[in-house]
Write a protein that holds these residues in place. Structure first.
Motif, PDB file in Angstrom:
ATOM      1  N   GLU A 406     -14.328 110.624 -77.282  1.00  0.00           N
ATOM      2  CA  GLU A 406     -15.609 110.486 -77.972  1.00  0.00           C
ATOM      3  C   GLU A 406     -16.690 109.952 -77.039  1.00  0.00           C
ATOM      4  O   GLU A 406     -17.866 110.290 -77.185  1.00  0.00           O
ATOM      5  CB  GLU A 406     -15.448 109.565 -79.187  1.00  0.00           C
ATOM      6  N   LYS A 407     -16.299 109.130 -76.094  1.00  0.00           N
ATOM      7  CA  LYS A 407     -17.268 108.583 -75.151  1.00  0.00           C
ATOM      8  C   LYS A 407     -17.916 109.694 -74.327  1.00  0.00           C
ATOM      9  O   LYS A 407     -19.149 109.728 -74.170  1.00  0.00           O
ATOM     10  CB  LYS A 407     -16.574 107.579 -74.226  1.00  0.00           C
ATOM     11  N   VAL A 408     -17.113 110.622 -73.827  1.00  0.00           N
ATOM     12  CA  VAL A 408     -17.641 111.734 -73.036  1.00  0.00           C
ATOM     13  C   VAL A 408     -18.507 112.631 -73.918  1.00  0.00           C
ATOM     14  O   VAL A 408     -19.549 113.127 -73.477  1.00  0.00           O
ATOM     15  CB  VAL A 408     -16.497 112.537 -72.395  1.00  0.00           C
ATOM     16  N   ARG A 409     -18.091 112.828 -75.165  1.00  0.00           N
ATOM     17  CA  ARG A 409     -18.897 113.648 -76.082  1.00  0.00           C
ATOM     18  C   ARG A 409     -20.261 112.999 -76.335  1.00  0.00           C
ATOM     19  O   ARG A 409     -21.285 113.689 -76.401  1.00  0.00           O
ATOM     20  CB  ARG A 409     -18.133 113.858 -77.389  1.00  0.00           C
ATOM     21  N   SER A 410     -20.289 111.677 -76.471  1.00  0.00           N
ATOM     22  CA  SER A 410     -21.565 110.978 -76.676  1.00  0.00           C
ATOM     23  C   SER A 410     -22.459 111.111 -75.454  1.00  0.00           C
ATOM     24  O   SER A 410     -23.673 111.301 -75.570  1.00  0.00           O
ATOM     25  CB  SER A 410     -21.303 109.503 -76.985  1.00  0.00           C
ATOM     26  N   CYS A 411     -21.855 111.018 -74.276  1.00  0.00           N
ATOM     27  CA  CYS A 411     -22.624 111.170 -73.033  1.00  0.00           C
ATOM     28  C   CYS A 411     -23.233 112.567 -72.939  1.00  0.00           C
ATOM     29  O   CYS A 411     -24.376 112.734 -72.498  1.00  0.00           O
ATOM     30  CB  CYS A 411     -21.731 110.900 -71.826  1.00  0.00           C
ATOM     31  N   PHE A 412     -22.476 113.566 -73.364  1.00  0.00           N
ATOM     32  CA  PHE A 412     -22.983 114.943 -73.348  1.00  0.00           C
ATOM     33  C   PHE A 412     -24.169 115.103 -74.283  1.00  0.00           C
ATOM     34  O   PHE A 412     -25.218 115.648 -73.907  1.00  0.00           O
ATOM     35  CB  PHE A 412     -21.862 115.911 -73.727  1.00  0.00           C
ATOM     36  N   TYR A 438     -22.026 103.300 -73.412  1.00  0.00           N
ATOM     37  CA  TYR A 438     -21.061 104.383 -73.284  1.00  0.00           C
ATOM     38  C   TYR A 438     -20.074 104.148 -72.141  1.00  0.00           C
ATOM     39  O   TYR A 438     -19.005 104.749 -72.115  1.00  0.00           O
ATOM     40  CB  TYR A 438     -21.769 105.719 -73.044  1.00  0.00           C
ATOM     41  N   LEU A 439     -20.460 103.323 -71.171  1.00  0.00           N
ATOM     42  CA  LEU A 439     -19.608 103.071 -70.019  1.00  0.00           C
ATOM     43  C   LEU A 439     -18.949 101.708 -70.148  1.00  0.00           C
ATOM     44  O   LEU A 439     -19.520 100.770 -70.713  1.00  0.00           O
ATOM     45  CB  LEU A 439     -20.419 103.146 -68.718  1.00  0.00           C
ATOM     46  N   ASP A 440     -17.753 101.606 -69.605  1.00  0.00           N
ATOM     47  CA  ASP A 440     -17.051 100.329 -69.632  1.00  0.00           C
ATOM     48  C   ASP A 440     -17.757  99.322 -68.742  1.00  0.00           C
ATOM     49  O   ASP A 440     -18.439  99.676 -67.768  1.00  0.00           O
ATOM     50  CB  ASP A 440     -15.605 100.513 -69.147  1.00  0.00           C
ATOM     51  N   GLU A 441     -17.592  98.052 -69.050  1.00  0.00           N
ATOM     52  CA  GLU A 441     -18.190  97.001 -68.238  1.00  0.00           C
ATOM     53  C   GLU A 441     -17.424  96.877 -66.925  1.00  0.00           C
ATOM     54  O   GLU A 441     -16.206  96.705 -66.915  1.00  0.00           O
ATOM     55  CB  GLU A 441     -18.149  95.670 -68.986  1.00  0.00           C
TER      56      GLU A 441
END
Length: 791
Positions: A406-412, A438-441
């Motif tokens: 889902e993280k990659v989908r949100s970035c897209f 969207y990115l990890d700390e």
């Protein structure tokens, strides 16, 4: 007297008639007299015939399990036996009734005609059953059905891809190309290309056995085995129910003896075709494997010897395909339609699926008004155009659904906030993602950038992003893919308004404030908006893009109802002079971009934005007042860009403020413990000296401007080698600089001297610092060990 008939028979004739009548009567009588005997014989003959039929059927079944086809004469014999069985069973059901009619020891019947007809049928069936039993001796009952070497697949012509088809066909003839991957975005024509390649084998002199399998996203190994098995003759249910290892052995046993081409259409992940039973293509067996995919990454995982990108069509080829689907009749109805049709075709951005779908939809449009409406619809609400929301977008969405998480989908989806054809800087995109969560700390910039670049790479490999033009560190989004992303973000076919995007639409005012209420992301980039609504209510808003507009001011209450705003981009509003102090109400803000605005001061209340991670003031040349302790209050700040900040200010710098490059700025920079990317303008030598002795600032400085350092006479460039992230160093207006020292080891110095021989003033220092560029003006150069260069 009445009528009389006189018959005269001679003696010989009379004897013949009597003899015939006796024989005729006796012939009929035998069907009645022998009825019971014949029925018994028929029953026995039928039993024997059934036994023989069952024996033949068992042999046929065994043969068919071995993928053999029963012979036609065997099938015909079985059908005839079944017909005899059916009619005999019917006779047996009537037998009791007919036997009861017999009398005088079975020689006569109470209904002679009925018994005669019935007896005759019994006698006939007995003869047929006996004859069929004698014919039911077969040495061979089945044989392997010949399989077509190539099966032609119906397909459309490869309009615009003729040269690519010939290129792929030529490459397939290369003995070093055993596995070939055709990759590209959905709807670009990969399957059409593959079908045409398949059909070219019909006329090929090479004796390849060609297998076509559609894999699709939800494939299973068992399904692929069944599809391959069917192509080589294993088509019945009995074989499909065999276990995995048996199927592998059967498939391998057939294909290992053939020179084959295996086409796999639409694969989404690596397929171990050896596990299917397909021999690995090599120079010994001369076989080939060709597949289509939407992911370049899959090509690598499949160990493709040749990777071929199927790209969107050029404008000339796009227009040709579009004209073909619309039809010349529709284009010639009105003089304005050809021009309008070109505008419609350009909205497809070379994607064949969109060109075909939209072209067919426009084939019946006969007025310029309809074409103009189509242009408007495609620009503003493409999903509402006929065929886009139910044909084109769902097909493209498979690529989105196949992203890893889902993280990659949100970035897209985030990329769709930017305008059509926008060159998206990779690093800028990563900063957006970072501040959106969207990115990890990560504790260091390398980890953060590494994750961001990895996501961008996955989107490129999935053909959802494209490389930017001109070799810059940029990516872009295909127009139709962007429309699909907005369709998804706004709930697809359901009602939704998560994204409110009106970019490059020449808007003088933003859309009605009521539309802001449900939005999570709003982008009004690249318009002519001069004023904003007073108090929009945006309880869910996390991103607001207002860059590249004509904003003059922002009302004091504008930011009051945006409690979740993370990203605010106001850059490139050159007429924007100040910020309202109420910006301090954006307590969740992590990203603030004021680059290239006309602001001349920052409000002191800005220090309340304690969550800020990114602050961009690059190009704010009029910014001469930054209240003390504002910069240092951003304790979580990771990215700060102040390049060219305050460079056009002529105001006197006082102790209570910091401007451009005075010492107070460096003092506050030293308070930013999380800083990892710094761009700064330095305007005095003491500030530069303090910056160069701070390991934290040395590690984080990415761009540095030495601006009008009036007392700088000597500069050793070796000091800047400690700045590992430095990619821009500019010296402007340092008129007192007399000596520039470059002090490296001899091996480096030799390389530098070779490069110096080609240098001119201003000196291009790009080659001296790996991955770094330098702009130097109005100075005299002297190398410590090499040679002297003067203007």
């Amino acid at each position: 007297m009445g009528n009389c008939i006189s018959i005269s028979l001679e003696s010989g004739s009379l004897d013949s008639v009597v003899s015939y009548c006796c024989e005729f009567t006796a012939g009929r009588a035998k069907y009645v007299c022998k009825l019971e005997e014949n029925l018994e014989a028929l029953k026995k003959a039928l039993d024997d015939l059934t036994v023989r039929k069952n024996d033949v059927l068992r042999r046929v079944t065994v043969a068919e399990e071995q993928q053999l086809k029963r012979l036609e004469e065997v099938q015909r014999w079985i059908s005839m036996v079944e017909a005899v069985e059916c009619e005999t069973n019917e006779l047996m059901q009537r037998s009791s009734e007919e036997i009861n009619r017999l009398c005088l020891c079975g020689c006569f019947s109470k209904n002679y005609r009925s018994s005669y007809v019935f007896g005759k049928r019994v006698s006939k069936m007995l003869a047929e059953a006996t004859d069929l039993r004698s014919k039911g001796v077969f040495g061979v009952v089945a044989e392997r059905e010949p399989i077509a070497r190539v099966v032609e697949i119906p397909t459309e012509p490869t309009v615009g891809m003729e040269s690519l088809l010939e290129e792929v066909w030529r490459d397939l003839g290369d003995e070093n190309v055993r596995i070939m991957g055709l990759y590209g975005m959905g709807g670009v024509g990969k399957t059409t290309l593959l079908k045409n390649i398949n059909n070219k084998f019909l006329d090929s002199p090479d004796s390849y056995f060609v297998i076509w399998v559609v894999v699709s996203k939800d494939h299973t190994l068992d399904k692929i085995q069944n599809d391959v098995g069917e192509k080589i003759g294993y088509s019945n249910d009995a074989w499909k129910n065999r276990n995995y290892h048996q199927k592998v052995a059967d498939i391998f046993g057939v294909l290992s003896k053939k020179k084959f081409v295996l086409f796999l259409d639409d694969i989404w992940e690596r397929i171990d075709f050896v596990k299917v039973g397909v021999p690995y293509p090599d120079k010994q067996n001369e076989s080939k494997l060709v597949f289509t995919t939407r992911s370049k990454d899959v090509c690598g995982r499949m160990s493709a010897d040749k990777q071929v990108e199927v790209k969107c069509l050029s404008w000339e080829k796009s227009w040709k395909l579009f004209r073909e689907k619309v039809g010349e009749e529709a284009l010639s109805v009105h003089k304005d339609i050809p021009y309008l049709a070109e505008l419609v075709a350009k909205e497809c951005d070379g994607l064949p699926l969109a060109l075909i779908t939209i072209g067919r939809a426009m084939a019946c449009k006969r007025t310029p008004q309809e074409w103009k409406y189509a242009i408007q619809l495609l620009k503003n609400s493409a999903s509402e155009f006929s065929g886009m929301g139910d044909e084109v977008f769902p097909l493209l969405k498979f690529s989105y659904d196949n992203l890893s998480n889902e993280k990659v989908r949100s970035c897209f989806l985030y990329c769709a906030l930017l305008p059509e054809d926008w060159e998206i800087d990779r690093n800028e995109l990563i900063h957006y993602w970072m501040c959106e969560g969207y990115l990890d700390e990560y504790s260091d910039i390398n980890g953060l950038q590494g994750q961001g670049y990895n996501i961008i790479g996955s989107l490129l490999y999935a053909c959802l992003l494209e490389e930017g033009m001109g070799g810059r560190n940029c990516v872009k989004m295909h127009d139709v893919v962007r429309d699909m992303a907005l369709w998804i973000a706004c709930g697809c076919e359901e009602a939704g308004n998560r994204f409110l995007v009106k970019t490059n639409a020449l808007l003088a005012e933003p859309p009605m404030v009521e539309k802001w209420n449900e939005a999570e992301k709003i982008s009004f980039m690249k318009n002519r908006i001069a004023r904003l609504p007073e108090t929009p209510t945006c309880p869910n808003l996390s991103t607001l893009f207002l860059q590249h507009n004509e904003l003059h001011r922002i009302g004091s209450s504008f930011f009051e109802c945006m409690p979740k705003l993370n990203v605010l981009d106001l850059s490139k509003n050159t007429e924007l002079r100040d910020l309202p102090k109420e910006i301090s109400k954006l307590v969740s803000l992590e990203y603030l971009n004021l680059a290239s605005t006309g602001i001349d001061k920052l409000p002191e209340e800005l220090k309340n934005l304690v969550m800020l991670k990114y602050l961009n003031l690059e190009g704010t040349s009029k910014l001469d007042i930054i209240p003390q302790d504002v910069i240092s209050s951003f304790s979580r700040l990771q990215v700060l860009n102040m390049l060219w900040c305050g460079t056009k200010s002529n105001k006197r710098v006082e102790d209570r403020v910091q401007c451009g490059g005075n010492e107070l700025l460096v003092h506050e920079l030293l308070c930013l413990k999380d800083i990892n990317t710094l761009g700064v303008s330095v305007r005095c030598v003491t500030a530069l000296e303090r910056l160069l002795i701070s390991q934290m600032l040395l590690n984080s400085t990415q761009s540095l401007l030495l601006y009008k350092l009036s007392d700088l006479q000597f500069l050793n460039l070796s000091n800047f080698l400690k700045m590992e992230r430095l990619d821009r160093l500019r010296l402007v207006g340092c008129k007192s600089l007399e000596e520039l020292k470059i002090d490296w080891d001899w091996d480096w110095d030799w390389e530098i001297r070779e490069q110096y021989s080609q240098a001119t003033c201003p000196l291009d220092m790009c080659s001296l610092f790996p991955n770094q560029e330098f702009f130097l003006t109005c100075i005299v150069f002297r190398s410590g060990n090499a040679k002297e260069l003067k203007k």
